[in-house]
Each structure stands twice: as C-alpha cells, then as structure tokens.
Design a protein around this motif. Structure first.
Motif, PDB file in Angstrom:
ATOM      1  N   GLY A   1      -5.204  -6.264   6.384  1.00 50.61           N
ATOM      2  CA  GLY A   1      -6.029  -5.683   5.329  1.00 50.61           C
ATOM      3  C   GLY A   1      -7.511  -5.953   5.508  1.00 50.61           C
ATOM      4  O   GLY A   1      -8.354  -5.188   5.020  1.00 50.61           O
TER       5      GLY A   1
ATOM      6  N   SER B   1       0.801  -1.222   0.000  1.00 50.46           N
ATOM      7  CA  SER B   1       0.000   0.000   0.000  1.00 50.46           C
ATOM      8  C   SER B   1       0.834   1.272   0.000  1.00 50.46           C
ATOM      9  O   SER B   1       0.320   2.352  -0.265  1.00 50.46           O
ATOM     10  CB  SER B   1      -0.940   0.015   1.209  1.00 50.46           C
ATOM     11  OG  SER B   1      -0.209  -0.105   2.411  1.00 50.46           O
TER      12      SER B   1
ATOM     13  N   TYR C   1      -8.382   2.109  14.476  1.00 55.25           N
ATOM     14  CA  TYR C   1      -7.976   0.737  14.796  1.00 55.25           C
ATOM     15  C   TYR C   1      -7.920   0.516  16.306  1.00 55.25           C
ATOM     16  O   TYR C   1      -8.277  -0.567  16.800  1.00 55.25           O
ATOM     17  CB  TYR C   1      -6.620   0.423  14.162  1.00 55.25           C
ATOM     18  CG  TYR C   1      -6.645   0.418  12.656  1.00 55.25           C
ATOM     19  CD1 TYR C   1      -7.285  -0.602  11.952  1.00 55.25           C
ATOM     20  CD2 TYR C   1      -6.037   1.437  11.927  1.00 55.25           C
ATOM     21  CE1 TYR C   1      -7.319  -0.609  10.564  1.00 55.25           C
ATOM     22  CE2 TYR C   1      -6.065   1.445  10.538  1.00 55.25           C
ATOM     23  CZ  TYR C   1      -6.709   0.418   9.866  1.00 55.25           C
ATOM     24  OH  TYR C   1      -6.743   0.421   8.491  1.00 55.25           O
TER      25      TYR C   1
ATOM     26  N   LYS D   1     -12.805  -0.977   8.193  1.00 55.78           N
ATOM     27  CA  LYS D   1     -12.719   0.452   8.529  1.00 55.78           C
ATOM     28  C   LYS D   1     -13.157   1.323   7.356  1.00 55.78           C
ATOM     29  O   LYS D   1     -13.922   2.278   7.524  1.00 55.78           O
ATOM     30  CB  LYS D   1     -11.287   0.811   8.928  1.00 55.78           C
ATOM     31  CG  LYS D   1     -11.065   2.311   9.179  1.00 55.78           C
ATOM     32  CD  LYS D   1      -9.621   2.621   9.499  1.00 55.78           C
ATOM     33  CE  LYS D   1      -8.723   2.534   8.281  1.00 55.78           C
ATOM     34  NZ  LYS D   1      -8.900   3.674   7.345  1.00 55.78           N
ATOM     35  N   ASN D   2     -12.679   0.982   6.161  1.00 55.51           N
ATOM     36  CA  ASN D   2     -12.975   1.808   4.989  1.00 55.51           C
ATOM     37  C   ASN D   2     -14.438   1.722   4.562  1.00 55.51           C
ATOM     38  O   ASN D   2     -15.032   2.717   4.139  1.00 55.51           O
ATOM     39  CB  ASN D   2     -12.078   1.400   3.819  1.00 55.51           C
ATOM     40  CG  ASN D   2     -10.630   1.784   4.043  1.00 55.51           C
ATOM     41  OD1 ASN D   2     -10.324   2.623   4.883  1.00 55.51           O
ATOM     42  ND2 ASN D   2      -9.727   1.168   3.303  1.00 55.51           N
TER      43      ASN D   2
ATOM     44  N   GLN E   1      -0.528  -5.794   5.902  1.00 54.71           N
ATOM     45  CA  GLN E   1      -1.660  -5.832   4.970  1.00 54.71           C
ATOM     46  C   GLN E   1      -2.063  -7.275   4.709  1.00 54.71           C
ATOM     47  O   GLN E   1      -3.231  -7.640   4.765  1.00 54.71           O
ATOM     48  CB  GLN E   1      -1.265  -5.142   3.659  1.00 54.71           C
ATOM     49  CG  GLN E   1      -2.202  -5.380   2.481  1.00 54.71           C
ATOM     50  CD  GLN E   1      -3.505  -4.623   2.582  1.00 54.71           C
ATOM     51  OE1 GLN E   1      -3.633  -3.718   3.395  1.00 54.71           O
ATOM     52  NE2 GLN E   1      -4.477  -4.983   1.768  1.00 54.71           N
TER      53      GLN E   1
ATOM     54  N   ARG F   1      -8.711  -3.293   7.738  1.00 53.30           N
ATOM     55  CA  ARG F   1      -8.671  -2.053   6.961  1.00 53.30           C
ATOM     56  C   ARG F   1      -9.900  -1.963   6.056  1.00 53.30           C
ATOM     57  O   ARG F   1     -10.498  -0.895   5.901  1.00 53.30           O
ATOM     58  CB  ARG F   1      -7.391  -2.008   6.127  1.00 53.30           C
ATOM     59  CG  ARG F   1      -7.202  -0.711   5.356  1.00 53.30           C
ATOM     60  CD  ARG F   1      -5.949  -0.770   4.505  1.00 53.30           C
ATOM     61  NE  ARG F   1      -5.698   0.497   3.839  1.00 53.30           N
ATOM     62  CZ  ARG F   1      -4.768   0.688   2.923  1.00 53.30           C
ATOM     63  NH1 ARG F   1      -3.977  -0.304   2.575  1.00 53.30           N
ATOM     64  NH2 ARG F   1      -4.601   1.864   2.360  1.00 53.30           N
ATOM     65  N   TRP F   2     -10.275  -3.096   5.453  1.00 56.18           N
ATOM     66  CA  TRP F   2     -11.490  -3.130   4.626  1.00 56.18           C
ATOM     67  C   TRP F   2     -12.706  -2.746   5.462  1.00 56.18           C
ATOM     68  O   TRP F   2     -13.535  -1.932   5.035  1.00 56.18           O
ATOM     69  CB  TRP F   2     -11.675  -4.535   4.041  1.00 56.18           C
ATOM     70  CG  TRP F   2     -13.068  -4.782   3.540  1.00 56.18           C
ATOM     71  CD1 TRP F   2     -13.601  -4.368   2.351  1.00 56.18           C
ATOM     72  CD2 TRP F   2     -14.127  -5.457   4.236  1.00 56.18           C
ATOM     73  NE1 TRP F   2     -14.926  -4.750   2.264  1.00 56.18           N
ATOM     74  CE2 TRP F   2     -15.270  -5.418   3.408  1.00 56.18           C
ATOM     75  CE3 TRP F   2     -14.212  -6.094   5.476  1.00 56.18           C
ATOM     76  CZ2 TRP F   2     -16.482  -5.991   3.788  1.00 56.18           C
ATOM     77  CZ3 TRP F   2     -15.426  -6.667   5.853  1.00 56.18           C
ATOM     78  CH2 TRP F   2     -16.536  -6.612   5.010  1.00 56.18           C
TER      79      TRP F   2
END
Length: 514
Positions: free
Chosen positions: A306, A18, A331, A312-313, A267, A309-310
């Motif tokens: 990751g 990333s 996080y 969160k996004n 990630q 992260r997915w």
C-alpha cells in the motif's frame, strides 16, 4: 489424480481490503479464471475506517457473473472456500442483515475501550488467555465501542460476523466463526481453543452473539437457491467456513511445516511463522493456522504494498504516463527505477507508518516519514527507499520473533510486491534470509481453495494439497555485503521511531485540536 478430474474446479473468494479477488482453480492449483472487483472504503471521522458489507456481496456477485460461472455444469465447481480480511466487526440481525457498516482492521476508534480492557482485566491476563496484545485494531474493543456508543444496534445484534463469515452466510444462510479468525476476540482461549465465558462477561460481551466455532475446512452449508440466483452459482455447492486471509495466504505459499515462514506483500505487510503450539509474543500477533492444531505467530504491518500504491496515486503521474500504451504497468516501471539505485537509497530512509503501525510498535499515532531528503534526491531513490522501509518493517518483526523462536531460515514470499524481483531481493538482503517465491498473485485464493478441497476430501490432507499445487517460481539469496550495509541503516530506522515517538504524540494532539 485421474484425467476425469481435469474439468473439475475449486472456487475461491478473497475478501481483501481494497477489493475481492475471485479465482477458479483446477485441482492442480492452476488458475483457470480470475477477476478482481473493488469496493469503497469510508473514513467518516478521524481514525474511523469502514466498508459497506452489501458492497462486498455485490462485488462477489458481479465478479462471479464476469467469470461466467453459470456456464459451468453443476458438478464442475466442487466446493467454495472463502478468505477474509482480519478484524472486521459486523453486527447482523437474525436474518443476516447488516445493522451498520463493517468496522475494518484499519479502524482505531476504540482506543478508550482498549484502555478499559487493560485497566479492568490487565494486559498480562488478556495475553495469558488470548496470546495477543490489546489494541484498537482487534474485534473485541470494536464490539465494546458499539455497545457503548450504538446500544440500539448492539441490542438488535443476533451475531457479530467477520468478513468471510458474512459471505459464508450470504451463500448458505448459516452463521459461523472459523478458528483462524477467532484471535480477533480476546476471549478466545488459545490453550483449549474455546471461548472463555468469564473474560467475555468481564468485557460485557454476550457470548450468544458470537457464532459457533468451525474448522476452516468444515462445510458450513451449501449454496442456497437465493444465492444461486444472485451469483450464477449452482444451488447445492458445498461452502466451507474459510479463514483469515493471511492464514489462507500462508497455506497457499506452501507453509505447512513448523518454523516455515510466509512473508506477505499485499496492501498490508507482514509475516507468519508456523508453530506446533500457541507460543505468543506480547509485541506480535498469535492466531490459529487454517491447519488444525497449528499456530501462526504473525507480524502485521500497515505499510506493505500500500505504500507504493500511495506513491503511485499521489506522486506517480510520471510512471502512469510512461506505462500508457505499453505492456508495462506503473509498478513494473517503479521497480525498474528502483533497480538503478544502490542499496541504502543514498541515505534516504522511509518509515512506512502510513496509518499508525501495528506490530511490533503498536502505535496508532505513528506517521510515515522520509528522512534524509536533499536537493540531490531523485524519484528513483524515493521509490527504492519505500521498498527498503517496508523491508525494514519486516526485519523488525522477524527480529522480534527471533528473541523467543529459533529456526527461521527461509521465507516464502507472496502478494503483489513479490512480483517485483527488485523488492524481493531487497527484503532478502535486509533480513539476510533466502526468499522463495511461489504464486505471487494467487496465494491467498489458492489457500482458500485448498481448504475447500480438503473439506470435501479431494485432497487427503493439507500436505497432499500443497504437494499437488504449490510450486516455487524463483529463489532470492541474500547478498552479505548488502546485508551489512542495511544493518547500519536498520539501526537508524529503529532510532528514528524511538526519537520521534513523543513528537508523534504532540503532533497528534495538534491535529485533534484543530
């Protein structure tokens, strides 16, 4: 180490999936400065995943200027080490100019080429030579894909580079291929650590398009005047070949003894077990450690940090809003939420196959899954289920390795997810292994820096380098009651994939057709 060394540094570049992390360490492994520069990932077609290597270089140049490296005296930065993401395939011409975007490790376009490898040579023979399974993620089928689908690019190619070797070239104008990244090429013969010409010929790959092999700590060249002007670095600084990010991370986690194991929570997820000889497993990944004549039996999973992260996004607006104006990031808030949930997430199980899955199932058509959703399911349970699902994928890889290797008792955990005490404890409970946490955020860049330090003789050897720099921050011991419960959930986790495997194939056909 004398007091006169206090103002001398090692510079590390970590070219991740990333973004690029750039870190300046003193010789004790203490972070002096660090920055992260992101770059784009492109998805031009289904299963195609690419990055622009020019953006890699621009990110590094921008990051170095942000660190004000030009303000340091010439002798203060002693050497530069480079870590790079695995399995990037980048054709360049004789001047080092990229001929296309890099095809990165997430790309799975070369399924037909991988099938051809298996048909023409045989998976058993390829495993005998390389110690690795055949899969589209590797560099070999990507080169074959370029030759078949972009012959004009293949013919113009002077060398095929990987991520760290490209940056090495941009800094020094020297082509290289380090040993720790060679496992991405199935004609790398593990028993004698050299290219197998016959296998390369059968695959239709010209060996003269592959750079010479270098030990990760070997100096490939020095920063050129052109690179110095671009980055602010001083001309003449030594640059070592560097290595695979996971191998650098393993070193930075302090893994230098046989059967020591690193758990990576970046990630992507995974684990690396150090071995004294190349003992492969058809369901795992075998590569050279950055330490000469040491090997890493690895499990590489798509769903590491990751996955969170997915969440969160796509679903984490609540955590983003809650973190606004505080000293906590989303996080940290998600970890706090997960900590309110009992082990097992009230029967919610998550399969972290968010872009297919690598080891040990090697299924590009697998998909992520929440199993056990009800009207009573809470956000906090969904978050903890993700953490547990990643823990199950780690456990799956460890159990696969333990069918042929004994002696894995402790893990050294690094990467962003190691910052979460909750997530690390979940992994300890699931695997029933003690987990030590050294540098969570800087293990990969520290490993690359140590390689550079060994290369120029700052450290006597890798043991000396680790002894002087790696310190354990905290230890997580497994909870036997939680492990017993998780063992039951793990069996369901395995059953879910087993029962859905054919369904994944059907779903993939529908998606492709439409």
């Amino acid at each position: 180490m004398s007091s006169k060394d206090t103002n001398k540094y090692l510079l590390s570049l970590d070219l991740g999936t990333s973004g690029c992390k750039i870190t300046l360490f003193n010789l004790r492994g203490v972070v002096i400065k660090s920055t992260v520069q992101e770059y784009q990932t492109f998805y031009p077609q289904k299963n195609w995943v690419e990055q622009n290597p020019n953006e890699w270089w621009e990110a590094i140049a921008k990051g170095l200027k942000n660190l004000n490296v030009d303000s340091l005296k010439t002798k203060e930065i002693l050497a530069i080490g480079i870590a790079g993401q695995s399995w990037a395939c980048l054709p360049v011409d004789k001047n080092g100019k990229a001929l296309r975007n890099a095809i990165i490790w997430l790309d799975r376009r070369s399924v037909k080429q991988a099938e051809k490898m298996s048909a023409d040579i045989g998976e058993d023979k390829i495993f005998e030579i390389s110690g690795n399974p055949v899969d589209p993620s590797y560099v070999t089928p990507k080169i074959m894909w370029i030759k078949e689908n972009e012959p004009e690019i293949y013919n113009k190619t002077h060398k095929f580079l990987q991520s760290n070797s490209y940056i090495g070239y941009k800094l020094t104008s020297k082509f290289s291929q380090d040993y720790s990244q060679a496992y991405g090429l199935h004609f790398f013969e593990v028993n004698n650590q050299s290219w197998n010409k016959k296998i390369a010929e059968k695959l239709g790959i010209d060996l003269d398009k592959i750079p010479s092999l270098y030990e990760p700590h070997e100096i490939i060249g020095r920063v050129t005047l052109k690179a110095a002007k671009k980055t602010g670095l001083k001309e003449g600084v030594p640059v070592v070949a560097g290595g695979l990010d996971a191998a650098c991370c393993t070193l930075g986690a302090g893994v230098i003894n046989d059967y020591q194991t690193q758990e990576q929570g970046g990630q992507a997820g995974g684990m690396s077990i150090q071995l004294d000889r190349p003992k492969g497993n058809p369901k795992l990944i075998l590569g050279r450690h950055v330490i000469p004549d040491k090997w890493l039996l690895q499990g590489g999973t798509v769903g590491g940090g990751g996955t969170l992260r997915w969440f969160k996004n796509e679903l984490g607006k609540y955590e983003k809003n809650l973190s606004s104006g505080t000293d906590k990031n989303p996080y940290q808030i998600m970890s706090e939420e997960a900590n309110t949930v009992s082990p097992g997430s009230n029967g919610l199980i998550f399969l972290p196959y968010m872009s297919g899955e690598r080891s040990p199932i090697w299924d590009p058509k697998a998909k992520g899954l929440y199993f056990g959703l009800t009207f009573k399911t809470k956000r906090s349970q969904m978050i903890r289920a993700i953490m547990e699902g990643v823990g199950f994928s780690l456990h799956h890889n460890l159990k696969t390795a333990e069918k042929s290797i004994k002696g894995i008792k402790k893990l050294n955990s690094v990467g962003g997810s190691a910052n979460s005490k909750v997530w690390t404890q979940i992994k300890a409970d699931i695997t029933n292994k003690e987990i030590n946490v050294p540098y969570s955020d800087h293990a990969t860049t520290l490993g690359a820096a140590l390689i550079a330090g060994v290369g120029i003789g700052i450290y006597n050897d890798y043991k000396d380098a680790v002894d002087q720099t790696v310190r354990i921050k905290r230890t997580h011991k497994p909870n036997s009651e939680n492990h017993e419960l998780y063992s039951k959930y793990f069996n369901i986790y395995l059953d879910l994939y087993k029962n859905l495997k054919e369904t994944y194939q059907k779903l993939d056909k529908i998606i492709n057709k439409n």
